[in-house]
Design a protein around this motif. Sequence first.
Motif, PDB file in Angstrom:
ATOM      1  N   GLN A   1       0.897  -1.170   0.000  1.00  0.00           N
ATOM      2  CA  GLN A   1       0.000   0.000   0.000  1.00  0.00           C
ATOM      3  C   GLN A   1       0.926   1.207   0.000  1.00  0.00           C
ATOM      4  N   MET A   2       0.443   2.367  -0.387  1.00  0.00           N
ATOM      5  CA  MET A   2       1.337   3.530  -0.440  1.00  0.00           C
ATOM      6  C   MET A   2       0.596   4.844  -0.233  1.00  0.00           C
ATOM      7  N   VAL A   3       1.354   5.851   0.173  1.00  0.00           N
ATOM      8  CA  VAL A   3       0.920   7.238   0.032  1.00  0.00           C
ATOM      9  C   VAL A   3       2.013   7.959  -0.746  1.00  0.00           C
ATOM     10  N   PRO A   4       1.664   9.041  -1.443  1.00  0.00           N
ATOM     11  CA  PRO A   4       2.711   9.811  -2.145  1.00  0.00           C
ATOM     12  C   PRO A   4       3.690  10.424  -1.146  1.00  0.00           C
ATOM     13  N   GLY A   5       4.944  10.601  -1.580  1.00  0.00           N
ATOM     14  CA  GLY A   5       5.958  11.197  -0.718  1.00  0.00           C
ATOM     15  C   GLY A   5       6.401  10.240   0.382  1.00  0.00           C
TER      16      GLY A   5
ATOM     17  N   ASP B   1       7.019  -0.834  -4.802  1.00  0.00           N
ATOM     18  CA  ASP B   1       6.027  -1.687  -5.452  1.00  0.00           C
ATOM     19  C   ASP B   1       4.910  -0.871  -6.121  1.00  0.00           C
ATOM     20  N   PHE B   2       5.120   0.416  -6.287  1.00  0.00           N
ATOM     21  CA  PHE B   2       4.138   1.251  -7.007  1.00  0.00           C
ATOM     22  C   PHE B   2       4.887   2.256  -7.883  1.00  0.00           C
ATOM     23  N   ILE B   3       4.589   2.287  -9.171  1.00  0.00           N
ATOM     24  CA  ILE B   3       5.273   3.252 -10.041  1.00  0.00           C
ATOM     25  C   ILE B   3       5.024   4.679  -9.542  1.00  0.00           C
ATOM     26  N   SER B   4       3.802   4.944  -9.080  1.00  0.00           N
ATOM     27  CA  SER B   4       3.494   6.297  -8.604  1.00  0.00           C
ATOM     28  C   SER B   4       4.092   6.586  -7.224  1.00  0.00           C
TER      29      SER B   4
END
Length: 488
Positions: free
Chosen positions: A160-164, A170-173
Amino acid sequence: MGMPKLFLIPSLFFLALASASPCKVTRRGLSGDLIIRGTVLTSEAALANATILVHTPSGKIAYVGDGCDSGLRAVDASVIECGHSIISPGFINTHEHIEFSTVNPLSDIGERVDHRHDWRVGARGHTLRAAPVNGSEINATAWGELRHVFSGTTSIIGGQMVPGLARNLDFISGLEDGLTAPAAYWDVFPLDDALGILRNGDCNYGSTPIDRETAGRFNRYIAHVGEGVDAEAANEFACLSNMTYDTLPATSGGGRSTDIVAQNTALIHALGLSTADFDKVAARGAKIVWSPRSNVFLYGKTLNVSYLLEAGITVALGTDWLPSGSATLNREAVCGASVMRESYGVALAPKTLWEMMTINAAKVAGFEDKLGSLEVGKMADVVIFNGEGEKELADYDESDAFAQAVFGNEKDIELVMRGGRILLASDGIKDLAAETCETLSFDGTNKIVCVSNELGSTFEEFEAFLEGVYPARLPTIPPQEPTCEPTR
Ligand SMILES: *[C@@H]1O[C@H](CO)[C@@H](O)[C@H](O)[C@H]1NC(C)=O
Ligand SMILES: *[C@@H]1O[C@H](CO)[C@@H](O)[C@H](O)[C@H]1NC(C)=O
Ligand SMILES: *[C@@H]1O[C@H](CO)[C@@H](O)[C@H](O)[C@H]1NC(C)=O
Ligand SMILES: *[C@@H]1O[C@H](CO)[C@@H](O)[C@H](O)[C@H]1NC(C)=O
Ligand SMILES: *[C@@H]1O[C@H](CO)[C@@H](O)[C@H](O)[C@H]1NC(C)=O
Ligand SMILES: [Zn+2]
């Protein structure tokens, strides 16, 4: 209460002196570039009195060496003098379920199980250990990334991710700072066995297991395999490493074995594998993600990682998740060292553990060209430890610079930088921090924290909003830490 004020003044003064920071800004330049001097950890050695140059705006490392290069004087850089502090690449955590970061660690009910389905679904008469996500998943993810960043981890593979904040490999963004390499792919149930399917002797798991062709298409395919100590755990590896193990399809789909073991695969946990299985992992150039604390807490034991290292397998550390694993990568290293001594009589070298947190982790994630070491052209992801705090593992050589980095306390961190951007700094570096940074106490030691641009609020506001959840600031040993004491 009632104590005369005068008595307090001398002791506070003494404390202020004792916690004087070893990193100091000794020059303010105008180019935005940054020279940092100290003991630099490299794959060859710990280089005392060494210099790195962080270039702006690329956020990359432009120089590593003894600092005598005349070209360094030409760049109008600011200078941070860190004396004997230890300058390491930012840590890379190859395994997290980051959205569980507002859940308290599981209590220890003394029950050790044989397979993950035993605790996940309460299989075979075992106690179900539910740990549902607590509150907003996205806020919990941001909270978890903050916890890891504060402890020196600049990249994670967390599902799972948040920006920054931390890079999410595991996420291109989520790669940040212009990184464009393909992201890693992360799988919890490669055999489609989420319902709790246990097999021995065939591969009749779910109807949509991974297959060789699909796994082969990813730059990195990182999957939970053999998380358990029994024949059912070993069977999972057989079903994923041998085309002829089960050739009979199931009527509902799936049912046949495949073979995904290759250079682009990394197996998480792999606790049920035999030495022959690891020989195959080694021969194929596949990699292993090691989470010793979670292994010990749930199953009572962990891998003989010495065997894997001698076989030439790339092993990287991962914290797994807050309910049964380590809250920080440093605490995972402390656990790895202690369980290897206790279970196998092996003293893992601090440098070996450091590699598992840096370059090996970058290899597992498929980012070894961009991350994982302090080398010219790589991203300036940096953590600096002042080596001051007392280490729990007293039998390690205090002067070993690698030990000071891998076993260091969060409290003793001088700087955390991602892509040349300061995320956390000690008081001595505060002149270089942006005005939007905030000052926070880590067990009486003030740090400058610079996350509000990326978080969307100050850390203090966020912390107040999440009041009552597991902390993100962990200056020393995290509270309620799951045991690392093996029982078998
Ligand atoms: C590093 O610098 C200090 C102070 O200038 C000096 O005493 C020490 O010998 C140097 N160490 C190395 C390994 O060059
Ligand atoms: C969930 O968060 C609340 C605070 O919002 C906290 O009181 C509670 O202990 C947390 N639950 C778990 C299982 O950690
Ligand atoms: C693959 O599975 C077949 C069938 O069970 C078995 O005979 C063979 O030994 C296995 N190969 C390996 C390398 O384990
Ligand atoms: C652990 O692995 C090492 C290296 O292969 C080996 O020498 C040792 O015997 C193993 N220990 C156990 C208990 O299997
Ligand atoms: C996430 O946290 C922010 C505070 O930073 C809060 O305003 C927002 O409501 C939270 N989101 C959810 C879904 O709880
Ligand atoms: Zn996991």
